[in-house]
Design a protein around this motif. Sequence first.
Motif: not given
Lengths: 423, 433
Positions: A64-65, A342-346, A349, A367, A387-388
């Motif tokens: 991934q980069g 930040i509401g990514c919902y990761k 899931v 969120r 991610p935060v």
Amino acid sequence: MPDLTANCAGIESPNPFWLASAPPTNSGEQIMRAFDHGWGGAVWKTLGTPIQNVSSRFGAIHHQGSRGVGFNNIELITDRPLDVNFREIEEVKKHYPEHAVIVSLMVETKEEWKEIIARSIDAGADGLELNFGCPHGMCERGMGSAVGQEPAVNERITSWVKEYSTVPVLVKLTPNVADIVPHGLAAQKGGADGVSLINTIKSIIGVDIDRMVIEPRVGGLSTNGGYCGAAVRPIALHMVAGLARDPAFQLPISGIGGVTNWRDAVEFILLGSSSVQVCTEVMLRGYRIVEDMIEGLESYLREKKVDSVAALVGAAVPTFSEWGDLDLNHETVAKIDPETCIGCYKCMVACHDGAHQCIFPARDDSRVPIVDEAECVGCNLCEIVCPVEGCITMVEVDNGFTPASWNDHVGDGKTLRPKKGAH
Amino acid sequence: MKELPRQRTETLFTDRKGAYTRQQALVEAHRCLFCEDAPCTRACPTHIDIAGFIRKIATGNLRGSAGTIFESNILGRSCARTCPVEVLCVGDCVYNELGVPPIQIGKLQRHATDAAIEAEWSYFEAGAPTGRSVGLVGGGPASLACAHELRRLGHAATIYERHERLGGLNTHGVAPYKLKADIAVEEVDWVLSIGEIDVRTGVEVGKDLGWEELESAHDAVFLGVGLGADHRLSTPGEDLEGIVGAVDWIERMKTGQVDVSEVRSAAVIGGGNTAIDGVRELLGLGIERVTLIYRGDDSGRSGYDHEWDRAKREGASALWRAVPVEYEGTGRVERIRCARLDGDKRPTGEEITVDADFVLLAVGQAKLGDAIAAALSGVESEGGRLVVDESGALGRPGWFAGGDASNGAKEVVNAVAEGKRAARAIHEHLGGA
């Protein structure tokens, strides 16, 4: 200022950072430049009967980069004449008497060992490292990991070396074994002054899916190589700690395997390494990384109010327990900070698909997901995917139960708290 | 469709948001967090699975990536260029919350869709023929999206377009630094490649073909007629040479040539996105002094902030709270006498004169709804817009609408969403499941 000097098995260096035996230690010119950058020691690219290498030699995993998070090689030991190597060792030691130069060796017969040890010591080696670990090429010739995988052979050759060596001897162990401990003990029985581990892991780094050929390609063929780089660090840490906590094992350890920076190095030190060896990260980014490693280690020691590297060695080893002794009544639950979410919902899931289905969507438009703490098993997955930094924390819950491990439960009938998420 | 001339003024412009190289796309794609129930997808009127298509770029599955986009938005290629992503998907990227640059979704979408159309990958097949036929009025994004979806469902589709080419504003109106007419036309051809979409260009329904005639020729009708001609304000001197409607002028620039080589200073009247486009286009064509003249404040203009910020960086100036009261000049406009307005847009009694030898009028376009409503019983209009229900149905059975004609002038992506929505409603109306 904290004392950064290292002493691993009697081999002293200005800091615990050594270059591992590999392409970055192929020549005197390279090692002198490395020392100028600040490396405390270097393990010379393995000497033996010079070989001929293939091209290409390296493969890598790019994830991934991020390039080179895993790395493998099918390069063998030195391909340069021994005379040249010894002359350069002498030169390096002349210019850098305070730095550690350890000579890695790999030969077959007792006579060969005798001769190459004498020449290494004559050239000024501060220590020897026996390459019993190389998992490709050399093992087909009865050396490298072919030695390291047989405790009896390991012990015998180590004892030969000790018979001839007047400088400390490290045995470099292969990770390509089911349990590292008997191999460390074999080196100890053979009289080694210390061990270094891990060598590379037998691997196929990948397949070129367009050509349908294994990598790295040598024409239309490839072979298994030695896996290293950041991705192998957990395996290396486990093996280092496994030896460090074994009561029968008493030798110093030089830790190797996926060290990319001072933090990684501290982990190895905390698990019992008195020096740390680095190769892949230098291959990817150059000798200059050591400047930050030295500064980072120094700041860390200051912050922790530890006055020397030596005082840090093995500090986390006692935390390596058996599963059966872990406290089953210790309970944590995930807490999500609504201010930083930040509401990514990761997390949601991940919890639903990969854990215990206890994180749900916000009921309003914020969120910020909702954790059902009654169901949360405290697995950490949400914290891992978030991610935060610092947004999800695993918070300890006082459930009123006194500590009880599985062994306590089975042995002494201690009460376990009710299971969560097991419906 | 008539071929585009190769010599077009719009070709002088370079893309404002250029194409990614494969490597740039990979770097950006790998940054995507792959959110669940992603806010970017929610913000997209066509609800493209953005995290999904970006992940496919990251893994090298470009064909699948474009397929994901087209499944939701058949005009994904032009939307990648025309969408105001700053206020849609990119504006809602969770990275904004983190103070990290948001994912450049438009550029990634362009990367995937360009690749797909250049490689001529095909994704869709027409459905089994239903024997039903739908007439679509207007050949812009709404009708194209509607016709494509109807073909997938097996219905016959005929598009009636008054221009010589399809594509609507994509072909005729979008600023050329966003999307050029040749790309728009290429996309139209690609959409039509699903097969058997009958295209009648140069036909203005209501004039060349009667509304009843249209109705009797088809089982259902979709109105994607967009907007009409540029408004004019009947200001004294408005008929001087050098004063033109913005939409008309942009159309000529995009599909032919305009000459502004003699223009020294230009003014654009209006405060919407067409006005700002006009400002940036005139600056881009090398006119040094371009002034936006708007009757409200900077804060009251309806044009996007991100567009006006760019216009200012490119050298635009503005005269707020001013309205032209007379265009002066002999033969050709030379200056504009403006009345100053107060915060409530009432004249203050002060006047100001602005030198301008070229003026674009961007004060809105005619809305076509009233005339259509007058011609067709059951069809209603409100403020010039066709009134549709939530499925896109008009008040006359079998009649549907979408795009600027009913939404009052939104984005290409809204037109696509509404065209597709109407196709589903038409399918239901025609007895489909």
